[in-house]
Write an enzyme that holds these catalytic residues in place. Structure first.
Site, PDB file in Angstrom:
ATOM      1  N   CYS A 177      87.806  39.322  54.488  1.00  0.00           N
ATOM      2  CA  CYS A 177      88.976  38.897  55.256  1.00  0.00           C
ATOM      3  C   CYS A 177      88.550  38.360  56.624  1.00  0.00           C
ATOM      4  O   CYS A 177      87.970  37.292  56.721  1.00  0.00           O
ATOM      5  CB  CYS A 177      89.968  40.052  55.370  1.00  0.00           C
ATOM      6  SG  CYS A 177      91.652  39.540  55.766  1.00  0.00           S
ATOM      7  N   HIS A 259      90.270  42.454  49.749  1.00  0.00           N
ATOM      8  CA  HIS A 259      89.733  43.720  50.258  1.00  0.00           C
ATOM      9  C   HIS A 259      89.211  44.596  49.120  1.00  0.00           C
ATOM     10  O   HIS A 259      89.890  45.518  48.674  1.00  0.00           O
ATOM     11  CB  HIS A 259      90.813  44.474  51.039  1.00  0.00           C
ATOM     12  CG  HIS A 259      91.144  43.863  52.349  1.00  0.00           C
ATOM     13  ND1 HIS A 259      90.427  44.113  53.498  1.00  0.00           N
ATOM     14  CD2 HIS A 259      92.102  42.984  52.697  1.00  0.00           C
ATOM     15  CE1 HIS A 259      90.938  43.423  54.508  1.00  0.00           C
ATOM     16  NE2 HIS A 259      91.965  42.727  54.038  1.00  0.00           N
ATOM     17  N   GLU A 261      87.033  46.881  49.262  1.00  0.00           N
ATOM     18  CA  GLU A 261      86.765  48.250  49.719  1.00  0.00           C
ATOM     19  C   GLU A 261      87.928  49.195  49.463  1.00  0.00           C
ATOM     20  O   GLU A 261      87.759  50.419  49.458  1.00  0.00           O
ATOM     21  CB  GLU A 261      86.402  48.252  51.208  1.00  0.00           C
ATOM     22  CG  GLU A 261      87.549  48.062  52.188  1.00  0.00           C
ATOM     23  CD  GLU A 261      87.946  46.611  52.383  1.00  0.00           C
ATOM     24  OE1 GLU A 261      88.775  46.354  53.279  1.00  0.00           O
ATOM     25  OE2 GLU A 261      87.429  45.740  51.660  1.00  0.00           O
TER      26      GLU A 261
END
Length: 277
Positions: A177, A259, A261
């Site tokens: 991002c 994202h 993660e």
């Protein structure tokens, strides 16, 4: 003091399960990612295996306040909740245990990256000053606010050392991002071009099932995400819902507009494999 601190933490955790609204108001008012404001359901869409791509939910207990800076208040789904992070085998632990990966820890959702890397057996090093850049096998630039991160890099005198490590030292780097925006700018010098907040405001955030080359099915979580307009000299590893690149590798740089993660360790494994070369 320790007793009162522990009591406060346990109370906050208990109340966050009973009343998420109370937790947001009392514990960290900005933590609004995935806490849907509807009356019946307060869960958020996210990832899982290919069998769950169309109906997965994001476990909000794993979301830290840092994500609230750039997160959507509503990503709602009323379905079953699979594990947030993929199970890590001892094989992966033995593969990566001798790797030291730096995570830029100045602003944004760096804790989630550190958590995923830790689960993979990596030696995680928080990068906050120039001396933290020594001995790294790779670097992660987290999501957050790209302008705020840029300013923080200047104050910490980290801009030069990171730029040198990426562009001259060839250190593998994963930017998600806002991190991808920095890589496409002067910090990383990538040839691909990105448009900031291209999908709309926070309320326009969404999830979309992706197929990542050399990885497989991954659920992409797009939170006020940038859009890769052109991959330049990079290689596209995954495309989004409109066929646009969402994960590009250019040399030692991985530019990711979603994202990973928050939902999977697969993309981090792909990055770590580059760190093993």
């Amino acid at each position: 003091t320790r007793h009162f601190a522990m009591t406060g933490m346990l109370t906050a955790r208990l109340m966050s399960r009973i009343s998420p609204r109370w937790a947001m108001r009392q514990t960290f008012p900005l933590a609004r990612i995935a806490l849907g404001m509807e009356s019946n359901a307060m869960t958020a869409t996210a990832p899982a295996s290919s069998a769950h791509c169309a109906s997965a939910t994001l476990d909000t207990s794993m979301i830290t306040p840092e994500h609230s800076i750039f997160a959507s208040p509503v990503l709602v789904s009323r379905v079953s909740r699979p594990p947030l992070i993929c199970n890590v085998t001892s094989v992966h632990m033995s593969l990566y245990h001798n790797r030291t990966i730096g995570v830029l820890a100045l602003q944004g959702g760096w804790r989630a990256h550190a958590d995923v890397l830790g689960r993979l057996g990596v030696n995680v090093h928080h990068v906050r000053c120039p001396s933290d850049m020594g001995g790294l096998d790779g670097l992660v630039l987290p999501g957050g606010e790209s302008t705020a991160i840029s300013a923080a890099l200047g104050r910490a005198r980290l801009w030069g050392p990171i730029q040198q490590a990426i562009q001259e030292g060839g250190v593998p780097v994963l930017g998600t991002c806002a991190g991808a925006i920095l890589l496409a700018g002067e910090l990383g010098g990538a040839t691909c071009t990105l448009d900031r907040n291209a999908y709309g405001s926070q309320t326009a955030s969404f999830t979309h099932p992706l197929y990542v080359e050399d990885v497989g099915d991954v659920e992409g979580v797009f939170i006020r995400a940038p859009r890769i307009r052109s991959e330049g000299e990079g290689r596209v590893l995954a495309v989004g819902r409109e066929g646009e690149p969402v994960l590009v590798r250019e040399g030692n740089m991985f530019l990711c507009t979603f994202h990973p993660e928050l939902v999977t360790s697969s993309v981090h494994k792909l990055f770590l494999d580059a760190c093993m070369d």
